[in-house]
Design a protein around this motif. Sequence first.
Motif, PDB file in Angstrom:
ATOM      1  N   VAL A 153      -2.939 -35.704  -1.654  1.00 51.86           N
ATOM      2  CA  VAL A 153      -3.172 -36.543  -2.837  1.00 51.86           C
ATOM      3  C   VAL A 153      -2.191 -36.168  -3.939  1.00 51.86           C
ATOM      4  CG1 VAL A 153      -5.605 -36.914  -2.322  1.00 51.86           C
ATOM      5  CG2 VAL A 153      -4.951 -34.946  -3.697  1.00 51.86           C
ATOM      6  N   SER A 154      -1.122 -35.389  -3.551  1.00 55.30           N
ATOM      7  CA  SER A 154      -0.153 -34.961  -4.559  1.00 55.30           C
ATOM      8  C   SER A 154       0.472 -36.174  -5.225  1.00 55.30           C
ATOM      9  CB  SER A 154       0.969 -34.137  -3.920  1.00 55.30           C
ATOM     10  OG  SER A 154       0.441 -32.966  -3.420  1.00 55.30           O
ATOM     11  N   GLN A 181      -5.007 -36.258 -19.523  1.00 49.71           N
ATOM     12  CA  GLN A 181      -5.877 -35.076 -19.467  1.00 49.71           C
ATOM     13  C   GLN A 181      -5.653 -34.178 -20.676  1.00 49.71           C
ATOM     14  OE1 GLN A 181      -4.838 -33.712 -15.561  1.00 49.71           O
ATOM     15  NE2 GLN A 181      -5.127 -35.832 -14.975  1.00 49.71           N
ATOM     16  N   GLN A 191      -7.932 -28.980 -20.321  1.00 47.04           N
ATOM     17  CA  GLN A 191      -7.530 -27.583 -20.147  1.00 47.04           C
ATOM     18  C   GLN A 191      -7.985 -26.729 -21.326  1.00 47.04           C
ATOM     19  OE1 GLN A 191      -3.319 -27.484 -19.298  1.00 47.04           O
ATOM     20  NE2 GLN A 191      -3.704 -27.838 -17.126  1.00 47.04           N
ATOM     21  N   GLY A 209      -4.086 -26.117  -7.904  1.00 46.16           N
ATOM     22  CA  GLY A 209      -3.892 -27.530  -8.253  1.00 46.16           C
ATOM     23  C   GLY A 209      -3.146 -27.638  -9.564  1.00 46.16           C
ATOM     24  N   SER A 256      -0.226 -28.831 -10.232  1.00 41.64           N
ATOM     25  CA  SER A 256       0.547 -30.067 -10.360  1.00 41.64           C
ATOM     26  C   SER A 256       1.979 -29.763 -10.831  1.00 41.64           C
ATOM     27  CB  SER A 256      -0.171 -31.045 -11.276  1.00 41.64           C
ATOM     28  OG  SER A 256       0.283 -32.336 -10.991  1.00 41.64           O
ATOM     29  N   ASN A 274       2.108 -29.684 -17.827  1.00 40.56           N
ATOM     30  CA  ASN A 274       0.829 -28.957 -17.841  1.00 40.56           C
ATOM     31  C   ASN A 274       0.786 -27.821 -16.830  1.00 40.56           C
ATOM     32  OD1 ASN A 274      -0.208 -30.627 -19.719  1.00 40.56           O
ATOM     33  ND2 ASN A 274      -1.896 -31.404 -18.476  1.00 40.56           N
ATOM     34  N   ASP A 312      -0.470 -25.584  -5.347  1.00 37.01           N
ATOM     35  CA  ASP A 312      -0.777 -27.013  -5.182  1.00 37.01           C
ATOM     36  C   ASP A 312      -0.465 -27.342  -3.728  1.00 37.01           C
ATOM     37  OD1 ASP A 312      -0.766 -30.054  -5.569  1.00 37.01           O
ATOM     38  OD2 ASP A 312      -1.135 -29.363  -7.607  1.00 37.01           O
ATOM     39  N   SER A 325      -3.368 -25.745   0.832  1.00 34.32           N
ATOM     40  CA  SER A 325      -4.625 -26.334   0.372  1.00 34.32           C
ATOM     41  C   SER A 325      -5.578 -25.259  -0.099  1.00 34.32           C
ATOM     42  CB  SER A 325      -5.291 -27.098   1.506  1.00 34.32           C
ATOM     43  OG  SER A 325      -6.606 -27.441   1.117  1.00 34.32           O
ATOM     44  N   PHE A 326      -6.207 -25.513  -1.248  1.00 37.46           N
ATOM     45  CA  PHE A 326      -7.183 -24.534  -1.744  1.00 37.46           C
ATOM     46  C   PHE A 326      -8.473 -24.572  -0.929  1.00 37.46           C
ATOM     47  CE2 PHE A 326      -7.184 -27.730  -5.482  1.00 37.46           C
ATOM     48  CZ  PHE A 326      -8.149 -28.558  -4.921  1.00 37.46           C
ATOM     49  N   SER A 359      -7.953 -26.534 -13.062  1.00 39.26           N
ATOM     50  CA  SER A 359      -8.356 -27.564 -14.015  1.00 39.26           C
ATOM     51  C   SER A 359      -8.216 -28.934 -13.378  1.00 39.26           C
ATOM     52  CB  SER A 359      -7.462 -27.460 -15.261  1.00 39.26           C
ATOM     53  OG  SER A 359      -7.395 -28.681 -15.929  1.00 39.26           O
ATOM     54  N   PHE A 360      -9.322 -29.648 -13.300  1.00 37.94           N
ATOM     55  CA  PHE A 360      -9.346 -31.058 -12.926  1.00 37.94           C
ATOM     56  C   PHE A 360      -8.753 -31.312 -11.541  1.00 37.94           C
ATOM     57  CE2 PHE A 360      -9.171 -35.591 -14.360  1.00 37.94           C
ATOM     58  CZ  PHE A 360     -10.453 -35.612 -14.858  1.00 37.94           C
ATOM     59  N   SER A 361      -9.058 -30.443 -10.588  1.00 36.49           N
ATOM     60  CA  SER A 361      -8.466 -30.579  -9.247  1.00 36.49           C
ATOM     61  C   SER A 361      -9.479 -30.594  -8.112  1.00 36.49           C
ATOM     62  CB  SER A 361      -7.469 -29.435  -8.991  1.00 36.49           C
ATOM     63  OG  SER A 361      -6.425 -29.486  -9.928  1.00 36.49           O
TER      64      SER A 361
END
Length: 369
Positions: free
Chosen positions: A7-8, A25, A31, A60, A62, A66, A102, A141-142, A158-160
Amino acid sequence: MASVQSVSKIGGDGDESNAKDSAFQRKQSVQNRLIPLLETAIAELCQEAVPGSIRIADLGCSSGSNALALVSAVVTAVRHQLGHQPSSAAERCYEISVYLNDLPDNDFNAAFKAVPSFLREHGEAARGDGPLVMVFGAPGSFYGRLFPAKSMHLVCSSFSIHWLSKVPQELVDGVLVNKGNVWVGTTSSPAVAAAYARQFQSDFIHFLVSRAEEIVPGGSMVLSLAGKPDSQNMRSEFIAEVLQDMASRGVIGAEEVDAYNVPLHAPCEDELRRGVELEGSFEIVCLESYHYIVNGPRGDATCSAEMAMAQCAMHESMLVRHFPADNIGVEFAKAAEARFMGVAAEEDTRLAILMLSLRRKKCSSHGCY
Ligand SMILES: C[S@@+](CC[C@H](N)C(=O)[O-])C[C@H]1O[C@@H](n2cnc3c(N)ncnc32)[C@H](O)[C@@H]1O
């Protein structure tokens, strides 16, 4: 762990890059809201005994501007704590290693370009008055292992982690159809909602199991993610309607639209609490959520274009993989902009952000660590 659906985002600094997407964001200060939780985690870490080598990771991260923002706040918090320690304790900390994670498709180059200015800000070691700060990339992948056992002192994200490892299999196989939605929207069936919830719980447990191996006893993990706004699901009809509009003009096939689902799940607080309790290696230090509304553009052309671009940045890489049409990103952005200027102009979107701070237990049901 099975392979992860990528989904990168599109990289670089172009209009559709994550740099632009993340502006949304940043505006919502997602954040920034994590910073007090990170500062508390660092204060606790330094309270027992300052580690000689502190290792932190952002999962994540990105690729936009950020990418280093969160770890920069953590390094600042570490330096602040060291400033409050007796000099013998502070001098013990000789290095801070920062790991940016990421998916492998992520544009790490765009993130790494910001490293020199990050190091200029934090790398006083060159001037001989602080720990050496170093930055490393950790593609993967996390939902699986990323780091050596017992190596991390603080992991943040954050937001992942609302991004799932994959769309639930029942939807991929066509056993369930999520007509008019692209994830669990307000009009999705209970069966679709349950399939997404099961996928989230399974992924979240894999995430916790991996981090439980990697984080030192007493170490911390601070997370934010999209959550369920109030008792409602997060609307996904807007995206479905944009795609249906494109199908009605023959840009894409109608059956392709019904089969398009996004690997995203916005859980409620209880789903997080249940996952942490089931896995068993972490204690919850804090779990909170905040809610906000993104106002529709109300006929503002610039705002419509920006909102369409943000939607495009989020979806383009997945659209390209699913729809064979040429220029799918450009077509989607145009259709989304027209919709924001027209029928969706007044539509406000309710969103929620969940924030979770965890501490790695020293002993758990799996034994002492
Ligand atoms: C919305 S962006 C958040 C970026 C940044 N953390 C921020 O707060 O602006 C989500 C990021 O999570 C990454 N991601 C999604 N699933 C992942 C996974 N399984 N492993 C690692 N990264 C993942 C995406 O590639 C994307 O860069």
